[in-house]
Write a protein that holds these residues in place. Structure first.
Motif, PDB file in Angstrom:
ATOM      1  N   ARG A  42       0.864  -1.181   0.000  1.00 29.00           N
ATOM      2  CA  ARG A  42       0.000   0.000   0.000  1.00 29.00           C
ATOM      3  C   ARG A  42       0.896   1.225   0.000  1.00 29.00           C
ATOM      4  O   ARG A  42       1.988   1.204   0.559  1.00 29.00           O
ATOM      5  CB  ARG A  42      -0.893   0.018   1.234  1.00 29.00           C
ATOM      6  N   ASN A  44       2.371   4.953   0.963  1.00 31.43           N
ATOM      7  CA  ASN A  44       2.466   5.742   2.186  1.00 31.43           C
ATOM      8  C   ASN A  44       1.338   6.770   2.185  1.00 31.43           C
ATOM      9  O   ASN A  44       1.029   7.347   1.147  1.00 31.43           O
ATOM     10  CB  ASN A  44       3.807   6.465   2.268  1.00 31.43           C
ATOM     11  N   ARG A  45       0.749   6.988   3.346  1.00 34.72           N
ATOM     12  CA  ARG A  45      -0.309   7.999   3.495  1.00 34.72           C
ATOM     13  C   ARG A  45       0.109   8.934   4.615  1.00 34.72           C
ATOM     14  O   ARG A  45       0.604   8.496   5.650  1.00 34.72           O
ATOM     15  CB  ARG A  45      -1.649   7.348   3.825  1.00 34.72           C
ATOM     16  N   GLN A  46      -0.112  10.234   4.403  1.00 37.87           N
ATOM     17  CA  GLN A  46       0.316  11.229   5.385  1.00 37.87           C
ATOM     18  C   GLN A  46      -0.642  12.405   5.402  1.00 37.87           C
ATOM     19  O   GLN A  46      -1.541  12.505   4.575  1.00 37.87           O
ATOM     20  CB  GLN A  46       1.728  11.703   5.067  1.00 37.87           C
ATOM     21  N   ASP A  49      -3.178  14.106   2.612  1.00 40.57           N
ATOM     22  CA  ASP A  49      -3.619  13.206   1.546  1.00 40.57           C
ATOM     23  C   ASP A  49      -5.137  13.060   1.569  1.00 40.57           C
ATOM     24  O   ASP A  49      -5.775  13.135   2.627  1.00 40.57           O
ATOM     25  CB  ASP A  49      -2.994  11.821   1.701  1.00 40.57           C
ATOM     26  N   ASP A  51      -8.289  10.544  -0.299  1.00 40.27           N
ATOM     27  CA  ASP A  51      -8.618   9.404  -1.156  1.00 40.27           C
ATOM     28  C   ASP A  51      -9.163   9.920  -2.481  1.00 40.27           C
ATOM     29  O   ASP A  51     -10.039  10.785  -2.502  1.00 40.27           O
ATOM     30  CB  ASP A  51      -9.682   8.509  -0.503  1.00 40.27           C
ATOM     31  N   ASP A  57      -7.603   4.065   0.889  1.00 41.61           N
ATOM     32  CA  ASP A  57      -6.637   3.783   1.950  1.00 41.61           C
ATOM     33  C   ASP A  57      -6.895   4.593   3.215  1.00 41.61           C
ATOM     34  O   ASP A  57      -6.837   4.070   4.317  1.00 41.61           O
ATOM     35  CB  ASP A  57      -5.210   4.067   1.466  1.00 41.61           C
ATOM     36  N   ILE A  58      -7.175   5.876   3.053  1.00 33.59           N
ATOM     37  CA  ILE A  58      -7.376   6.727   4.227  1.00 33.59           C
ATOM     38  C   ILE A  58      -8.673   6.360   4.937  1.00 33.59           C
ATOM     39  O   ILE A  58      -8.718   6.262   6.164  1.00 33.59           O
ATOM     40  CB  ILE A  58      -7.325   8.217   3.836  1.00 33.59           C
ATOM     41  N   THR A  82     -10.077  11.805   4.221  1.00 35.51           N
ATOM     42  CA  THR A  82      -9.084  12.875   4.241  1.00 35.51           C
ATOM     43  C   THR A  82      -8.153  12.665   5.431  1.00 35.51           C
ATOM     44  O   THR A  82      -8.613  12.487   6.554  1.00 35.51           O
ATOM     45  CB  THR A  82      -9.767  14.256   4.364  1.00 35.51           C
ATOM     46  N   PHE A  83      -6.857  12.698   5.182  1.00 37.18           N
ATOM     47  CA  PHE A  83      -5.873  12.557   6.255  1.00 37.18           C
ATOM     48  C   PHE A  83      -5.743  13.919   6.928  1.00 37.18           C
ATOM     49  O   PHE A  83      -4.853  14.707   6.647  1.00 37.18           O
ATOM     50  CB  PHE A  83      -4.527  12.100   5.681  1.00 37.18           C
ATOM     51  N   THR A  87      -7.030  12.511  12.137  1.00 38.03           N
ATOM     52  CA  THR A  87      -6.462  11.247  11.668  1.00 38.03           C
ATOM     53  C   THR A  87      -4.972  11.188  11.985  1.00 38.03           C
ATOM     54  O   THR A  87      -4.458  10.152  12.431  1.00 38.03           O
ATOM     55  CB  THR A  87      -6.711  11.072  10.158  1.00 38.03           C
ATOM     56  N   TRP A 118       1.285  -0.112   8.265  1.00 39.65           N
ATOM     57  CA  TRP A 118       0.325  -0.983   7.566  1.00 39.65           C
ATOM     58  C   TRP A 118       0.411  -2.405   8.111  1.00 39.65           C
ATOM     59  O   TRP A 118      -0.610  -3.062   8.316  1.00 39.65           O
ATOM     60  CB  TRP A 118       0.600  -0.998   6.058  1.00 39.65           C
TER      61      TRP A 118
END
Length: 128
Positions: A42, A44-46, A49, A51, A57-58, A82-83, A87, A118
């Motif tokens: 997956r 990286n989400r920060q 970010d 969707d 993912d978020i 929404t990150f 979150t 993850w």
């Protein structure tokens, strides 16, 4: 046991147990259906970010953190998909809790959902 991969293995094990402990919703009647399937890598989400179309993912992270799961996000305090800052706080709290475990090895508290986070959530992490 010792080695640089031990902390990562333990993180994956914890994530897999979390994954197996939560069945898909609704209904939660089929224990064979996992809440978090393990599809592969997956991204990286920060913070910041969002969707996009076909990505979730978020939203997936936020579902794991809601009450009844890991209880790190309160409904109505975050924007789904929404990150946002709520979150981010939940991710940092989760990472801090993982870092405090004696079997975690070096676990960075970055606020970024990357491979190790993850894995702790029950997602696949490639071998080091």
């Amino acid at each position: 046991m010792a080695g640089s991969g031990l902390g990562k293995r333990n993180a994956v094990d914890r994530g897999l147990f979390r994954n197996a402990g939560v069945s898909a919703e609704p209904p939660a009647s089929d224990p064979e259906v996992l809440f978090l399937p393990i599809p592969g890598n997956r991204p990286n989400r920060q913070f910041g970010d969002v969707d996009g179309p076909g990505a979730g993912d978020i939203a997936l992270i936020q579902r794991m953190f809601r009450p009844g799961r890991l209880s790190l996000l309160t409904p109505g305090t975050f924007t789904p998909g929404t990150f946002d800052s709520a979150t981010l706080s939940a991710v940092e709290a989760f990472q801090s809790a993982e870092a405090a475990l004696p079997s975690s090895g070096p676990f960075p508290v970055t606020g970024v959902v990357a491979q190790l986070t993850w894995a702790c959530l029950g997602e696949h992490v490639p071998q080091a």
